[in-house]
Design an enzyme around this catalytic site. Structure first.
Site, PDB file in Angstrom:
ATOM      1  N   ASP A  12       0.868  -1.164   0.000  1.00 37.32           N
ATOM      2  CA  ASP A  12       0.000   0.000   0.000  1.00 37.32           C
ATOM      3  C   ASP A  12       0.914   1.225   0.000  1.00 37.32           C
ATOM      4  OD1 ASP A  12      -2.396   1.563   0.269  1.00 37.32           O
ATOM      5  OD2 ASP A  12      -1.959   1.760   2.404  1.00 37.32           O
ATOM      6  N   ASP A  14      -0.091   5.071   0.903  1.00 36.92           N
ATOM      7  CA  ASP A  14      -0.284   6.068   1.960  1.00 36.92           C
ATOM      8  C   ASP A  14      -0.221   5.416   3.338  1.00 36.92           C
ATOM      9  OD1 ASP A  14      -0.802   8.097   0.001  1.00 36.92           O
ATOM     10  OD2 ASP A  14      -2.818   7.284  -0.224  1.00 36.92           O
ATOM     11  N   GLY A  56      -8.226   3.701   3.647  1.00 38.57           N
ATOM     12  CA  GLY A  56      -7.914   2.626   2.712  1.00 38.57           C
ATOM     13  C   GLY A  56      -8.958   2.362   1.654  1.00 38.57           C
ATOM     14  N   ARG A  59     -12.129   6.670  -2.704  1.00 39.32           N
ATOM     15  CA  ARG A  59     -12.568   7.956  -2.170  1.00 39.32           C
ATOM     16  C   ARG A  59     -14.086   8.077  -2.015  1.00 39.32           C
ATOM     17  NH1 ARG A  59     -11.353  12.230  -6.219  1.00 39.32           N
ATOM     18  NH2 ARG A  59      -9.322  11.204  -6.089  1.00 39.32           N
ATOM     19  N   SER A 134      -5.969   5.083  -3.787  1.00 38.04           N
ATOM     20  CA  SER A 134      -5.915   6.478  -4.199  1.00 38.04           C
ATOM     21  C   SER A 134      -5.773   6.634  -5.707  1.00 38.04           C
ATOM     22  CB  SER A 134      -4.731   7.170  -3.517  1.00 38.04           C
ATOM     23  OG  SER A 134      -4.562   8.483  -3.992  1.00 38.04           O
ATOM     24  N   ASN A 136      -4.367   9.286  -6.692  1.00 38.36           N
ATOM     25  CA  ASN A 136      -3.211  10.191  -6.720  1.00 38.36           C
ATOM     26  C   ASN A 136      -1.890   9.454  -6.581  1.00 38.36           C
ATOM     27  OD1 ASN A 136      -4.825  12.684  -6.655  1.00 38.36           O
ATOM     28  ND2 ASN A 136      -5.343  12.057  -4.577  1.00 38.36           N
ATOM     29  N   ASP A 192      -1.389  -0.618   6.104  1.00 40.48           N
ATOM     30  CA  ASP A 192      -1.623   0.049   7.385  1.00 40.48           C
ATOM     31  C   ASP A 192      -3.104   0.233   7.670  1.00 40.48           C
ATOM     32  OD1 ASP A 192      -1.859   3.560   6.925  1.00 40.48           O
ATOM     33  OD2 ASP A 192      -1.899   2.059   5.335  1.00 40.48           O
TER      34      ASP A 192
END
Length: 254
Positions: A12, A14, A56, A59, A134, A136, A192
């Protein structure tokens, strides 16, 4: 941790490779705090809401899940909605605008321990991929100076293009393993977020590692993590000890 037993690591982004989870948390908090204040009669948005409903997830799914937890109904809208629109997509786009504002203003540095593990895996010949909800991810990897380390990046854009359900479904991780040409049973998932750990636990992966950046070791284990660490440098084999001076803290936006 014996990396000889595995052929690939699926990271992952972020909160695992970069501290952008903190930036996401701040953007979500600002967006939902303002939204709830405008409505009135609602309990304030908290970090517990983030971990329980948002962390996680894709969005718009995060927006919808949080709104449902408060009994708030809004039209779903369309991804092209303006950030000012009172729709699920509009709120998601408002959060994304806040995130990008911080990312491009302050920049981002990867976690030092995560870079050390990436270096170690490269020496061991273990393949790596990024699997992120994400949209991004590419921008974050470039800003953090990590883009050239990953030939496979499965993010929200890829998931939409290929019709892959997001975490906690395992499909994005499974797709990344396929892109690397590695059986899932020989892949390690590193996450995470509780939704990401559940995604790893739902698939046929060799090992699911929880990275505790705030969700809590117990919660990560209950979600399916077989091993929990506070920093990815802990996953470097004992025969190659890490000099604590090399870690230099956990990084941060700056």
């Amino acid at each position: 941790m014996q990396w000889d037993d595995y052929d690939a690591a699926l990271f992952d982004l972020d909160g695992v490779l970069t501290p952008t989870a903190e930036v996401h948390m701040r953007a979500w908090s600002r967006m939902f705090t303002d939204f709830l204040a405008d409505r009135g009669g609602q309990e304030p948005y908290t970090d517990e809401d983030y971990f329980a409903h948002v962390d996680g997830k894709p969005r718009y799914e995060g927006v919808a899940t949080f709104l449902a937890s408060r009994g708030i109904e809004l039209p779903h809208g369309d991804p092209s909605d303006s950030p000012d629109e009172l729709t699920v997509c509009g709120l998601g786009n408002r959060k994304n605008a806040l995130f990008n504002e911080v990312l491009h203003t302050e920049g981002i540095e990867p976690y030092a321990g995560s870079v050390l593990l990436l270096d170690h895996l490269a020496e061991c010949g273990v393949q790596v991929a990024v699997v992120s909800s994400s949209r991004n991810a590419g921008d974050v990897l470039r800003t953090a100076g990590l883009a050239d380390r990953f030939t496979v990046v499965v993010d929200g854009l890829v998931a939409t293009e290929h019709g892959l359900p997001g975490k906690p479904a395992p499909d994005t991780f499974t797709y990344a393993a396929g892109q690397l040409g590695v059986p899932t049973s020989l892949c390690v998932v590193l996450e995470d977020a509780l939704s990401g750990v559940r995604a790893g636990a739902a698939g046929d992966f060799g090992l699911v590692v929880g990275v505790d950046r705030g969700a809590g070791s117990r919660a990560l284990r209950e979600a399916g993590a077989e091993l929990v660490v506070a920093d990815l440098a802990e996953l470097i084999v004992a025969s190659d000890p890490v000099d604590p001076d090399e870690l230099g803290g956990e990084g941060g936006a700056g």
